[in-house]
Each structure stands twice: as structure tokens, then as C-alpha cells.
Design a protein around this motif. Structure first.
Motif, PDB file in Angstrom:
ATOM      1  N   ARG A  26       0.836  -1.210   0.000  1.00  0.00           N
ATOM      2  CA  ARG A  26       0.000   0.000   0.000  1.00  0.00           C
ATOM      3  C   ARG A  26       0.869   1.256   0.000  1.00  0.00           C
ATOM      4  NH1 ARG A  26      -5.377   1.141   1.475  1.00  0.00           N
ATOM      5  NH2 ARG A  26      -5.635  -0.829   0.436  1.00  0.00           N
ATOM      6  N   TRP A  27       1.910   1.291   0.815  1.00  0.00           N
ATOM      7  CA  TRP A  27       2.776   2.472   0.869  1.00  0.00           C
ATOM      8  C   TRP A  27       3.592   2.641  -0.402  1.00  0.00           C
ATOM      9  CZ3 TRP A  27       2.258   6.648   3.525  1.00  0.00           C
ATOM     10  CH2 TRP A  27       1.512   6.615   4.692  1.00  0.00           C
ATOM     11  N   ARG A  28       3.943   1.536  -1.068  1.00  0.00           N
ATOM     12  CA  ARG A  28       4.615   1.660  -2.375  1.00  0.00           C
ATOM     13  C   ARG A  28       3.677   2.301  -3.395  1.00  0.00           C
ATOM     14  NH1 ARG A  28       7.168  -3.103  -0.775  1.00  0.00           N
ATOM     15  NH2 ARG A  28       5.539  -4.422  -1.640  1.00  0.00           N
ATOM     16  N   LYS A  29       2.408   1.926  -3.351  1.00  0.00           N
ATOM     17  CA  LYS A  29       1.428   2.539  -4.257  1.00  0.00           C
ATOM     18  C   LYS A  29       1.250   4.020  -3.955  1.00  0.00           C
ATOM     19  CE  LYS A  29      -0.973  -1.667  -5.331  1.00  0.00           C
ATOM     20  NZ  LYS A  29      -2.200  -2.416  -5.384  1.00  0.00           N
ATOM     21  N   ILE A  30       1.249   4.347  -2.679  1.00  0.00           N
ATOM     22  CA  ILE A  30       1.145   5.759  -2.299  1.00  0.00           C
ATOM     23  C   ILE A  30       2.352   6.526  -2.813  1.00  0.00           C
ATOM     24  CG2 ILE A  30       1.150   7.364  -0.343  1.00  0.00           C
ATOM     25  CD1 ILE A  30      -0.484   5.170   1.181  1.00  0.00           C
ATOM     26  N   ALA A  31       3.551   5.961  -2.666  1.00  0.00           N
ATOM     27  CA  ALA A  31       4.769   6.610  -3.162  1.00  0.00           C
ATOM     28  C   ALA A  31       4.697   6.808  -4.674  1.00  0.00           C
ATOM     29  CB  ALA A  31       6.007   5.791  -2.792  1.00  0.00           C
ATOM     30  N   ASP A  32       4.233   5.809  -5.398  1.00  0.00           N
ATOM     31  CA  ASP A  32       4.089   5.927  -6.850  1.00  0.00           C
ATOM     32  C   ASP A  32       3.097   7.030  -7.212  1.00  0.00           C
ATOM     33  OD1 ASP A  32       5.876   3.854  -7.218  1.00  0.00           O
ATOM     34  OD2 ASP A  32       4.320   2.340  -7.602  1.00  0.00           O
ATOM     35  N   PHE A  33       2.018   7.100  -6.473  1.00  0.00           N
ATOM     36  CA  PHE A  33       0.997   8.108  -6.743  1.00  0.00           C
ATOM     37  C   PHE A  33       1.533   9.510  -6.453  1.00  0.00           C
ATOM     38  CE2 PHE A  33      -3.116  10.214  -6.377  1.00  0.00           C
ATOM     39  CZ  PHE A  33      -3.792   9.641  -7.437  1.00  0.00           C
ATOM     40  N   VAL A  34       2.301   9.652  -5.376  1.00  0.00           N
ATOM     41  CA  VAL A  34       2.934  10.941  -5.056  1.00  0.00           C
ATOM     42  C   VAL A  34       3.829  11.368  -6.213  1.00  0.00           C
ATOM     43  CG1 VAL A  34       4.657  12.076  -3.578  1.00  0.00           C
ATOM     44  CG2 VAL A  34       2.816  10.737  -2.544  1.00  0.00           C
ATOM     45  N   ARG A  35       4.634  10.436  -6.716  1.00  0.00           N
ATOM     46  CA  ARG A  35       5.532  10.760  -7.835  1.00  0.00           C
ATOM     47  C   ARG A  35       4.739  11.189  -9.073  1.00  0.00           C
ATOM     48  NH1 ARG A  35       7.836   5.937  -5.979  1.00  0.00           N
ATOM     49  NH2 ARG A  35       9.562   6.378  -4.583  1.00  0.00           N
ATOM     50  N   ALA A  36       3.633  10.503  -9.335  1.00  0.00           N
ATOM     51  CA  ALA A  36       2.801  10.858 -10.485  1.00  0.00           C
ATOM     52  C   ALA A  36       2.231  12.267 -10.333  1.00  0.00           C
ATOM     53  CB  ALA A  36       1.676   9.842 -10.654  1.00  0.00           C
ATOM     54  N   ILE A  37       1.798  12.598  -9.132  1.00  0.00           N
ATOM     55  CA  ILE A  37       1.281  13.942  -8.886  1.00  0.00           C
ATOM     56  C   ILE A  37       2.392  14.966  -9.067  1.00  0.00           C
ATOM     57  CG2 ILE A  37       0.403  15.497  -7.101  1.00  0.00           C
ATOM     58  CD1 ILE A  37      -1.145  13.073  -5.971  1.00  0.00           C
ATOM     59  N   GLU A  38       3.571  14.675  -8.514  1.00  0.00           N
ATOM     60  CA  GLU A  38       4.694  15.619  -8.595  1.00  0.00           C
ATOM     61  C   GLU A  38       5.149  15.838 -10.033  1.00  0.00           C
ATOM     62  OE1 GLU A  38       6.723  14.936  -4.235  1.00  0.00           O
ATOM     63  OE2 GLU A  38       7.484  13.797  -5.934  1.00  0.00           O
ATOM     64  N   VAL A  39       5.163  14.795 -10.802  1.00  0.00           N
ATOM     65  CA  VAL A  39       5.593  14.908 -12.196  1.00  0.00           C
ATOM     66  C   VAL A  39       4.557  15.690 -12.997  1.00  0.00           C
ATOM     67  CG1 VAL A  39       6.007  13.575 -14.304  1.00  0.00           C
ATOM     68  CG2 VAL A  39       7.034  12.843 -12.157  1.00  0.00           C
ATOM     69  N   GLY A  40       3.304  15.557 -12.604  1.00  0.00           N
ATOM     70  CA  GLY A  40       2.248  16.269 -13.292  1.00  0.00           C
ATOM     71  C   GLY A  40       1.948  15.715 -14.663  1.00  0.00           C
ATOM     72  N   ASN A  41       2.191  14.417 -14.822  1.00  0.00           N
ATOM     73  CA  ASN A  41       1.982  13.814 -16.140  1.00  0.00           C
ATOM     74  C   ASN A  41       0.561  13.328 -16.362  1.00  0.00           C
ATOM     75  OD1 ASN A  41       1.843  11.528 -14.613  1.00  0.00           O
ATOM     76  ND2 ASN A  41       3.738  10.636 -15.331  1.00  0.00           N
ATOM     77  N   GLY A  42      -0.311  13.551 -15.417  1.00  0.00           N
ATOM     78  CA  GLY A  42      -1.706  13.181 -15.599  1.00  0.00           C
ATOM     79  C   GLY A  42      -2.034  11.738 -15.300  1.00  0.00           C
ATOM     80  N   VAL A  43      -1.060  10.910 -14.992  1.00  0.00           N
ATOM     81  CA  VAL A  43      -1.326   9.501 -14.704  1.00  0.00           C
ATOM     82  C   VAL A  43      -2.285   9.375 -13.527  1.00  0.00           C
ATOM     83  CG1 VAL A  43      -0.301   7.338 -13.907  1.00  0.00           C
ATOM     84  CG2 VAL A  43       0.853   8.698 -15.636  1.00  0.00           C
ATOM     85  N   ALA A  44      -2.104  10.188 -12.517  1.00  0.00           N
ATOM     86  CA  ALA A  44      -2.944  10.116 -11.323  1.00  0.00           C
ATOM     87  C   ALA A  44      -4.394  10.436 -11.647  1.00  0.00           C
ATOM     88  CB  ALA A  44      -2.412  11.070 -10.269  1.00  0.00           C
ATOM     89  N   LYS A  45      -4.636  11.261 -12.639  1.00  0.00           N
ATOM     90  CA  LYS A  45      -6.000  11.647 -12.968  1.00  0.00           C
ATOM     91  C   LYS A  45      -6.673  10.627 -13.882  1.00  0.00           C
ATOM     92  CE  LYS A  45      -4.936  16.497 -12.519  1.00  0.00           C
ATOM     93  NZ  LYS A  45      -4.727  17.756 -13.207  1.00  0.00           N
ATOM     94  N   ARG A  46      -5.910   9.919 -14.693  1.00  0.00           N
ATOM     95  CA  ARG A  46      -6.486   9.011 -15.677  1.00  0.00           C
ATOM     96  C   ARG A  46      -6.647   7.596 -15.175  1.00  0.00           C
ATOM     97  NH1 ARG A  46      -2.542   9.175 -20.210  1.00  0.00           N
ATOM     98  NH2 ARG A  46      -1.243  10.104 -18.677  1.00  0.00           N
ATOM     99  N   GLN A  47      -5.754   7.133 -14.304  1.00  0.00           N
ATOM    100  CA  GLN A  47      -5.761   5.730 -13.912  1.00  0.00           C
ATOM    101  C   GLN A  47      -6.016   5.611 -12.413  1.00  0.00           C
ATOM    102  OE1 GLN A  47      -1.965   4.274 -15.115  1.00  0.00           O
ATOM    103  NE2 GLN A  47      -2.479   4.235 -17.267  1.00  0.00           N
ATOM    104  N   PRO A  48      -7.131   5.014 -12.025  1.00  0.00           N
ATOM    105  CA  PRO A  48      -7.382   4.826 -10.589  1.00  0.00           C
ATOM    106  C   PRO A  48      -6.387   3.819 -10.028  1.00  0.00           C
ATOM    107  CG  PRO A  48      -9.038   3.687 -11.880  1.00  0.00           C
ATOM    108  CD  PRO A  48      -8.183   4.476 -12.851  1.00  0.00           C
TER     109      PRO A  48
END
Length: 75
Positions: free
Chosen positions: A49-71
Motif C-alpha cells: 500500500r505504501w509503495r502505491k502511495i509513493a508511486d501516486f505521489v511521484r505521479a502527482i509531482e511529475v504532473g503527467n496526468g497519470v494520477a488523474k487518468r488511472q485509478p
């Protein structure tokens, strides 16, 4: 607000946003560190779960839209 009524993806999103608010640019490192510690103590589900959270944080920081498109889902 109780998190028991939130989907797994919503919980991960909420945790990622809180980490960014509280830790800024170190948010992904904090989540990764938590994942490592949990894994070392045999808590593999929590570590995942924490690895997924870390990945999601990185996606938000990069701003590549992955966090918005893929649940984010858990197995």
C-alpha cells in the motif's frame, strides 16, 4: 471522515495528498521509507500500500496526468 467508506483508490489518493502537504518534496521518500520498514517487519500488505502511495505521489509531482487518468487499485 472515516476512511472505511472510501475506496482503496480514494484512500491512496488521500494519503498521497496529505503526504505532499505535510512533507513537500520529501513525500515520496517518506512513503517509500514506510514501505521498506513495513516490509522488513513482515507487513507485506501494508508495504504494498505504501509503495502505491509513493508511486501516486511521484505521479502527482511529475504532473503527467497519470494520477488523474488511472485509478489506483489493490489486488
Amino acid at each position: 471522515m472515516s476512511t472505511r467508506f472510501l475506496s482503496d483508490g480514494a484512500q491512496v489518493t488521500r494519503a498521497a495528498k496529505h503526504l505532499i502537504e505535510n512533507h513537500g518534496s520529501r513525500a515520496a521518500a517518506v512513503a517509500t521509507k514506510r514501505a521498506v520498514h513495513l516490509y522488513d517487519y513482515g507487513e507485506h500488505t501494508g508495504a504494498d500500500r505504501w509503495r502505491k502511495i509513493a508511486d501516486f505521489v511521484r505521479a502527482i509531482e511529475v504532473g503527467n496526468g497519470v494520477a488523474k487518468r488511472q485509478p489506483v487499485t489493490t489486488p
